[in-house]
Design an enzyme around this catalytic site. Structure first.
Site, mmCIF file in Angstrom:
data_model
loop_
_atom_site.group_PDB
_atom_site.id
_atom_site.type_symbol
_atom_site.label_atom_id
_atom_site.label_comp_id
_atom_site.label_asym_id
_atom_site.label_seq_id
_atom_site.Cartn_x
_atom_site.Cartn_y
_atom_site.Cartn_z
ATOM 1 N N ASP A 51 -1.618 -0.894 -3.589
ATOM 2 C CA ASP A 51 -1.903 -2.305 -3.376
ATOM 3 C C ASP A 51 -3.362 -2.628 -3.662
ATOM 4 O O ASP A 51 -3.757 -3.794 -3.685
ATOM 5 C CB ASP A 51 -1.490 -2.759 -1.974
ATOM 6 C CG ASP A 51 -2.175 -1.983 -0.855
ATOM 7 O OD1 ASP A 51 -2.966 -1.066 -1.145
ATOM 8 O OD2 ASP A 51 -1.898 -2.284 0.323
ATOM 9 N N SER A 52 -4.144 -1.585 -3.968
ATOM 10 C CA SER A 52 -5.506 -1.791 -4.478
ATOM 11 C C SER A 52 -5.495 -2.585 -5.774
ATOM 12 O O SER A 52 -6.532 -3.104 -6.195
ATOM 13 C CB SER A 52 -6.197 -0.440 -4.693
ATOM 14 O OG SER A 52 -5.362 0.457 -5.409
ATOM 15 N N ASP A 90 3.197 1.214 -3.281
ATOM 16 C CA ASP A 90 2.733 0.748 -1.974
ATOM 17 C C ASP A 90 3.563 -0.426 -1.483
ATOM 18 O O ASP A 90 3.920 -1.327 -2.259
ATOM 19 C CB ASP A 90 1.277 0.285 -2.070
ATOM 20 C CG ASP A 90 0.302 1.273 -1.477
ATOM 21 O OD1 ASP A 90 0.708 2.086 -0.633
ATOM 22 O OD2 ASP A 90 -0.882 1.222 -1.863
ATOM 23 N N LYS A 120 5.112 3.837 -0.081
ATOM 24 C CA LYS A 120 4.054 4.235 0.849
ATOM 25 C C LYS A 120 3.744 3.072 1.778
ATOM 26 O O LYS A 120 3.720 1.917 1.340
ATOM 27 C CB LYS A 120 2.772 4.649 0.111
ATOM 28 C CG LYS A 120 1.649 5.099 1.075
ATOM 29 C CD LYS A 120 0.459 5.654 0.324
ATOM 30 C CE LYS A 120 -0.419 4.589 -0.279
ATOM 31 N NZ LYS A 120 -1.070 3.726 0.748
ATOM 32 N N GLU A 122 1.186 2.018 5.445
ATOM 33 C CA GLU A 122 0.053 2.389 6.271
ATOM 34 C C GLU A 122 0.423 2.378 7.748
ATOM 35 O O GLU A 122 1.180 1.520 8.209
ATOM 36 C CB GLU A 122 -1.115 1.428 6.025
ATOM 37 C CG GLU A 122 -1.659 1.485 4.608
ATOM 38 C CD GLU A 122 -2.858 0.569 4.397
ATOM 39 O OE1 GLU A 122 -3.377 0.010 5.398
ATOM 40 O OE2 GLU A 122 -3.281 0.414 3.241
ATOM 41 N N GLU A 189 -7.319 8.832 4.530
ATOM 42 C CA GLU A 189 -8.411 8.109 3.872
ATOM 43 C C GLU A 189 -9.592 7.907 4.814
ATOM 44 O O GLU A 189 -9.424 7.649 6.006
ATOM 45 C CB GLU A 189 -7.933 6.746 3.367
ATOM 46 C CG GLU A 189 -9.029 5.947 2.682
ATOM 47 C CD GLU A 189 -8.548 4.704 1.951
ATOM 48 O OE1 GLU A 189 -9.393 3.980 1.394
ATOM 49 O OE2 GLU A 189 -7.321 4.457 1.946
#
Length: 280
Positions: A51-52, A90, A120, A122, A189
């Site tokens: 999602d970056s 993501d 993925k 978080e 991270e």
């Protein structure tokens, strides 16, 4: 016992990544586009459609600018350009946190519309239920603990994790929760090196470090950071393996000069009616 990668052209599965625990380090990079996926596919084990992309390609200040439609579109492009790597997409903020049912629906849409190998998300203890629910439907999940980009506004910025006994305990709890929920691997991270190394030794699934530890089972970087394309601040943990900022700027300068001097296009870049054999 760690499993090494096959030498065939078969696409790498999430399960094969899981079985790489303790073996040759897992090579991961982000990818958002077809040409980059084509260029990276032969060299990596895993491509993350992160999602970056919201920041790197779309100019948002945080990853919160990513939407489900955005992630799916870029996931489709990466899958078209990749034949070997395990492709993970993501789950953007707002598509899984509220309930297990929402998480499953979003994950199912991502996999069905992209054909990717895994998703993925978080979070640790607080997202274990969502991970378990997605895994129960047969969709592999990569976890993500430590510094969570989707939570930077809530956390008051990008803060390194693992500096206090309290945060170390929370990180271990998160890692164990992600593992227990059935994730095949977990990104760590922005975490103190010794803590990330200890987590790697403690859990049975591979850890993928970014600003974490060389002892992690694998490493990941944002592709634009790694090749020197980032136009804003480059994070401390990034090593630039190329300087494409300068290459692109020089190319644009040369092009502009030739257009203004009318040396481009030259005879080799225009079409002649005489031959009838020109190709675009």
């Amino acid at each position: 016992m760690a499993t090494e990668l096959p030498t065939t052209d078969i696409r790498i599965s999430a399960d094969l990544i899981r079985r790489r625990k303790g073996g040759t380090p897992i090579v991961c990079l982000t990818a958002y586009t077809y040409p980059i996926a084509r260029l990276l596919d032969d060299h990596v084990d895993l491509l993350l459609v992160g999602d970056s992309v919201a920041m790197v390609l779309h100019g948002h200040k945080t990853t919160l600018g990513a939407s489900l439609d955005m992630m799916i579109a870029h996931g489709q492009a990466v899958m078209r350009g990749s034949a070997k790597a395990c492709v993970v997409v993501d789950m953007p903020a707002g598509t899984y946190e509220d309930s297990a049912a929402l998480a499953v629906a979003s994950a199912r849409r991502i996999v069905d519309e992209t054909g990717c190998q895994a998703v993925k998300l978080e979070g640790g203890v607080d997202m274990a239920g969502q991970i378990a629910a997605i895994v129960a439907t047969g969709i592999p999940v990569m976890g993500h603990i430590g510094l969570l980009p989707q939570s930077v506004e809530k956390d008051g910025g990008y803060k390194i994790k693992g500096r206090t006994d309290e945060t170390v305990a929370a990180l271990f709890a998160d890692a164990l929760a992600v593992e227990g929920a059935g994730a095949f691997s977990v990104v760590i991270e922005g975490t103190i090196e010794t803590v990330a190394a200890d987590i790697t030794r403690r859990i049975a699934i591979p850890t993928i470090g970014i600003g974490a530890s060389g002892d992690c089972d694998g490493q990941i970087l944002v592709i634009d950071d790694m090749i020197g394309l980032t136009v804003d601040r480059v994070p401390k943990f990034v090593k630039e393996y190329a300087d494409l900022r300068s290459v692109i700027a020089h190319a644009a300068e040369s092009y502009a000069s030739e257009v203004r001097s009318r040396t481009f296009p030259g005879p080799g870049h225009v079409f002649s009616a005489a031959t009838g054999k020109d190709k675009t």
